[in-house]
Design a protein around this motif. Sequence first.
Motif, mmCIF file in Angstrom:
data_model
loop_
_atom_site.group_PDB
_atom_site.id
_atom_site.type_symbol
_atom_site.label_atom_id
_atom_site.label_comp_id
_atom_site.label_asym_id
_atom_site.label_seq_id
_atom_site.Cartn_x
_atom_site.Cartn_y
_atom_site.Cartn_z
ATOM 1 N N GLU A 1 0.847 -1.144 0.000
ATOM 2 C CA GLU A 1 0.000 0.000 0.000
ATOM 3 C C GLU A 1 0.904 1.220 0.000
ATOM 4 O OE1 GLU A 1 -2.233 0.693 3.580
ATOM 5 O OE2 GLU A 1 -0.904 -0.574 4.757
ATOM 6 N N MET A 2 0.386 2.451 0.230
ATOM 7 C CA MET A 2 1.235 3.642 0.145
ATOM 8 C C MET A 2 2.260 3.672 1.282
ATOM 9 S SD MET A 2 2.212 6.286 -1.466
ATOM 10 C CE MET A 2 0.954 6.639 -2.696
ATOM 11 N N TYR A 3 1.794 3.631 2.561
ATOM 12 C CA TYR A 3 2.675 3.493 3.725
ATOM 13 C C TYR A 3 2.435 2.106 4.305
ATOM 14 C CZ TYR A 3 3.234 8.655 3.969
ATOM 15 O OH TYR A 3 3.504 9.970 3.720
ATOM 16 N N SER A 4 3.485 1.462 4.767
ATOM 17 C CA SER A 4 3.341 0.109 5.303
ATOM 18 C C SER A 4 2.491 0.113 6.576
ATOM 19 C CB SER A 4 4.713 -0.490 5.615
ATOM 20 O OG SER A 4 4.569 -1.785 6.156
ATOM 21 N N ASN A 5 1.682 -0.957 6.730
ATOM 22 C CA ASN A 5 0.853 -1.078 7.922
ATOM 23 C C ASN A 5 1.507 -1.943 8.991
ATOM 24 O OD1 ASN A 5 0.466 -3.411 6.300
ATOM 25 N ND2 ASN A 5 -1.371 -3.918 7.478
ATOM 26 N N THR A 6 2.784 -2.232 8.815
ATOM 27 C CA THR A 6 3.543 -2.888 9.885
ATOM 28 C C THR A 6 4.794 -2.066 10.143
ATOM 29 O OG1 THR A 6 4.702 -4.300 8.284
ATOM 30 C CG2 THR A 6 2.733 -5.196 9.318
ATOM 31 N N ASN A 7 5.283 -2.112 11.376
ATOM 32 C CA ASN A 7 6.435 -1.270 11.690
ATOM 33 C C ASN A 7 7.733 -1.959 11.269
ATOM 34 O OD1 ASN A 7 7.294 -3.052 13.808
ATOM 35 N ND2 ASN A 7 5.777 -2.121 15.160
ATOM 36 N N ALA A 8 8.806 -1.230 11.388
ATOM 37 C CA ALA A 8 10.092 -1.708 10.871
ATOM 38 C C ALA A 8 10.561 -2.978 11.551
ATOM 39 C CB ALA A 8 11.131 -0.606 11.022
ATOM 40 N N TYR B 1 9.702 3.981 5.632
ATOM 41 C CA TYR B 1 9.687 4.564 6.973
ATOM 42 C C TYR B 1 10.435 5.890 7.045
ATOM 43 C CZ TYR B 1 8.159 -0.096 8.358
ATOM 44 O OH TYR B 1 7.463 -1.261 8.476
ATOM 45 N N ALA B 2 11.386 6.102 6.134
ATOM 46 C CA ALA B 2 12.180 7.337 6.127
ATOM 47 C C ALA B 2 11.612 8.378 5.172
ATOM 48 C CB ALA B 2 13.624 7.011 5.756
ATOM 49 N N ASP B 3 10.356 8.193 4.778
ATOM 50 C CA ASP B 3 9.709 9.112 3.837
ATOM 51 C C ASP B 3 10.445 9.139 2.489
ATOM 52 O OD1 ASP B 3 7.740 10.882 3.004
ATOM 53 O OD2 ASP B 3 8.868 12.650 3.639
ATOM 54 N N GLN B 4 10.931 7.977 2.083
ATOM 55 C CA GLN B 4 11.631 7.854 0.800
ATOM 56 C C GLN B 4 10.765 7.066 -0.186
ATOM 57 O OE1 GLN B 4 14.991 5.774 2.415
ATOM 58 N NE2 GLN B 4 16.258 7.631 2.487
ATOM 59 N N LYS B 5 10.673 7.567 -1.380
ATOM 60 C CA LYS B 5 9.936 6.853 -2.422
ATOM 61 C C LYS B 5 10.773 5.662 -2.878
ATOM 62 C CE LYS B 5 7.717 11.076 -4.170
ATOM 63 N NZ LYS B 5 8.374 12.063 -3.278
ATOM 64 N N VAL B 6 10.159 4.483 -2.886
ATOM 65 C CA VAL B 6 10.878 3.264 -3.279
ATOM 66 C C VAL B 6 10.701 3.052 -4.784
ATOM 67 C CG1 VAL B 6 10.457 2.337 -0.983
ATOM 68 C CG2 VAL B 6 8.941 1.687 -2.870
ATOM 69 N N PRO B 7 11.472 2.138 -5.397
ATOM 70 C CA PRO B 7 11.376 1.957 -6.859
ATOM 71 C C PRO B 7 9.957 1.719 -7.369
ATOM 72 C CG PRO B 7 13.324 0.848 -6.044
ATOM 73 C CD PRO B 7 12.597 1.347 -4.831
ATOM 74 N N ALA B 8 9.128 1.031 -6.590
ATOM 75 C CA ALA B 8 7.765 0.771 -7.054
ATOM 76 C C ALA B 8 6.942 2.049 -7.146
ATOM 77 C CB ALA B 8 7.074 -0.235 -6.133
ATOM 78 N N TRP B 9 7.258 3.048 -6.307
ATOM 79 C CA TRP B 9 6.565 4.338 -6.432
ATOM 80 C C TRP B 9 6.837 4.948 -7.792
ATOM 81 C CZ3 TRP B 9 7.392 9.346 -7.668
ATOM 82 C CH2 TRP B 9 6.434 10.285 -7.297
ATOM 83 N N TYR B 10 8.103 4.944 -8.189
ATOM 84 C CA TYR B 10 8.457 5.517 -9.482
ATOM 85 C C TYR B 10 7.849 4.712 -10.625
ATOM 86 C CZ TYR B 10 11.645 8.471 -6.883
ATOM 87 O OH TYR B 10 12.162 9.390 -6.006
#
Length: 982
Positions: free
Chosen positions: A392-399, A410-419
């Motif tokens: 999903e957009m933000y993970s629903n489980t913690n690190a 978690y660091a507010d970084q867009k991951v490759p799948a976002w791009y």
Amino acid sequence: MLQTKNEFAFFSRRRRREEALTILRFNCSNANTACRSDEGLAMIYATRNAQGSLSRRIRGFLQLCAAALAVLAPIARSSATNLSLPQVDSYDVRLGTETFAPMYGPFTTNNVFVETAEAMTNMGSDIIKLYLGSNTSGQEGIPLPPNVTNLLTLVRDEPSYHKVFDMPFRHVIAWAYPLENSDAWWKSGYNATQGAKDYQEMYALTQYLLTNYNNSGKTFYLGHWEGDGYLEVNGWTTNPPAITIQGMIGWLNNRQKAVDDAKAATTYSNVWVYNYAECNRVRDAMDNGTNNNERVINCVVPYVTNLDYLSYSSYDAQNLSSSDLDATLNYMESMLPTNKATVNPGCRMWIGEYGWGYEPTSQQEPQIRSYMQRLINWNYNGDCLPYILMWEMYSNTNANYATNFCLINYADQKVPAWYLHNYFINDAKMAVAQFYQTNGRLPTDTEFTSLMSPLLNAPLSAPVPITVANTGSTLITNTAASVSGTVAQGIYGESEATVWVYYGTQDGGATYGTWQHAQYAGISTNFSPATFTTTLSGLLPNTNYYYRFYAQTFTTNSWAPASSTFSTVTINPTDYGSRTKVFFSGYIKGETLTDFPVLVDLSTNVTGFSYRQFASPAGGDLRFADESGILPLPYEIDKWNTNGISSVWVNVPSISTTNDFVWAYWGNPLATNPPAYTTNGAAWPNFDLVWHLEQSGFPYADSTLNYPALDGSAPAQTPGIIGEGQEFNGASTFLDAGVANLNNAFTLSAWVNIPYGAYSCQTIWANQPGGFGSAGFSLFVNKYNTTNGAVLLDTGDGSNGSEISTTTNLVTTGHWHLVTASVNRSTATAAFYVDGSPEPIANGGPGLVSDFVNNAGLNFGRFTNNALYFNGAMDEARIYGGIEDSNWVWASWATVASNSVLQSYLSVTRQTPALSVSAAGGNTIFAWPASGVGYTLYTATNLAPPVSWSPSASQPVWTNNQWQISLPSSSVGILFYRLQSQ
């Protein structure tokens, strides 16, 4: 004309309480010369309207003052509207994501629910999947306020929910759980009392959405979490109780009725509300035995008789092959009740969840992209899945759980799948817009698939905001020229680009103030690359100019990669004594060929032609011009043969029809020095290498000046297909082009004549050593250890290799053949041609190795490890820096092999020079103009028929820029003189 120190102020109408004011202050000494502001700074203040545009009045004013504004700083040059279409805005491009129980954030001043929704819109998606129910604190991070007691008040009165629902999402998919009941109250059996509570909340919510969002274009889907989670017994090891299945059927039918009844009782338009169910254990129903195969898809869905839609949380299918995935989706379709098939046309299923969160985000992109492609490729009777939603957009489980179900980490970084999502959504909107602009309609589902599925073969690239290129110039007169450039915008919804052309006698580069002139060219309104053509007037005659196209939106700008040139140097046809037209009467392909090299053969086969008509014995006074007759065309003399055929390569700006032609001029003793463009490569734009192979030894010249052959083992000179060629001995002779840096797209070609008995690979071009999978590429005839006459292309990256081939017996021995291969490294594809005809790939094997080396030492006539030498003659070896298509290749073959079919030569026409007579020093001086090359003086004693004309004993002498013959005074009596062609 702009006046010095004028001030202009325009006020737009008020729009949404905004007022746009534009003030321009500048002075100009001339509208065609550089302008500067009064205070050294030009300022434009403007506010946008609700669509981010300038008023029409301002737009018109900017166009009016184009020349003045262009040479100032690049300010406020954007156009009035965005590059978008309402039809495309409402088109579903499939990809989206969801927001449930995010375990981190917010990273902004908004709460995490609003923040994730904004992150979706920032990604470009108009789809959101979210939670509605009593657990808003856990699912969306919003404590349930006391005034919220049901679904209606949650959406209407809770500020964050209201804000999200008002955001520009066209598709809202919601788990909707009435607040008065528990989520799965029906598991022990359905009862009417609780059903009535569900009904009332679903009804009220539906009615509110229809009325509050009337005419919004929004679609709302009200459903639930994974239905098979409610049927789970001991980890899905046995069938659920019958009462649970029946309870679920009653629950879903009740929800569906509430939605249907509310719609029937409400007046609305251009807004939609639907009910959906979700399943997640489809493969169990398909594959398990009868004691453990009762799932939502086969035991519940078929009995929800009026069901609108079905969602699939597809974790049990995401690793399936295409065929198994297709079978799964087809099975689901077979279980859907058909009552709503005509009411809700199209595919009534979508992918509600998928993801590979147990793997690092850096490794997920290929899996996600592959799954997207398999899902997009599926269709059922032409209808495709409308939504493909990643969890999903933000993970629903913690690190600490080490899961990565996210598009932003978690660091507010867009991951490759976002791009991947962001690039796909933009590319899809651009592709749909291009399709609409071309066809006047939106694509069907399967047409959308054909547009987008190929893009998923490789990682997607970031869209280029604006790409600008100079594409050509045409001289109109010696003081006016037409210049053209292309502009392609790559970001959907960006403001339309304003296009300018900068020009002058000096190259101003990419700095506005260093150009002497600028001219407004237009506004980009096309989603596909658009050509802008504008006329530059007031030019200096006989002057070289530079020009460069430029485009700018509100947020970005771009120049053409480099400046181009044109010249107001023209040909004066009257300066040349002889001329002919060369028509391309055999070109019937329809496609326009641009900057195409045509072989012009000059000889006595052309009616009226004679080498005596040239002022230069080496053809130095030969010139070519376009159809206007005055614009010079670059050319190169391949072979000059005054005793036979002279071969000349002419760069023709455009060939489209059988009526297209060029002019050839000669016979000017004042222009016997060949222009620089005959030897500086100007005749070969877009080519990386052109070897005519006329030489008898090293160096072998490259007409592009890029890669002359300075090394190798020299072959022997031999008659070629044009003039001279080279004979390779099959054992040691080859030419080395050095390190050739080729584009990702290029075309290899050469004329070859292979003798009978030449065995195994006859290597034409290679930058790789022999051996399957070696790094590089090779083009050759004959499969290894055969004489099969096929054309083959090998590619490799040092580990992996590929070999593709034509059918056999195409390149027959003892004859000249043009062998061509167009290679596209980016798409891992190639196309073969023999003698101008496309030849399909016959071995049906894989495509090219996409990362083969294309910047290595290049050999002609062998592999780079001293192996598989060419045996036979070769001529006209070329590498084109792009893809030559079938029409280009055919014309390249025809201009050589069937020159008289492709081209027709009109009879040579000659100027009739005027003869003047004068006396000096006791002699009679006969003189005529420079253009009278090839004429001499004839004499006769009388004009009574039949007249006998005899040439003068003296030959013309070039004196004082004219031809002269001096004859002593004669006492013979009356003599008659005339000029006559020799």
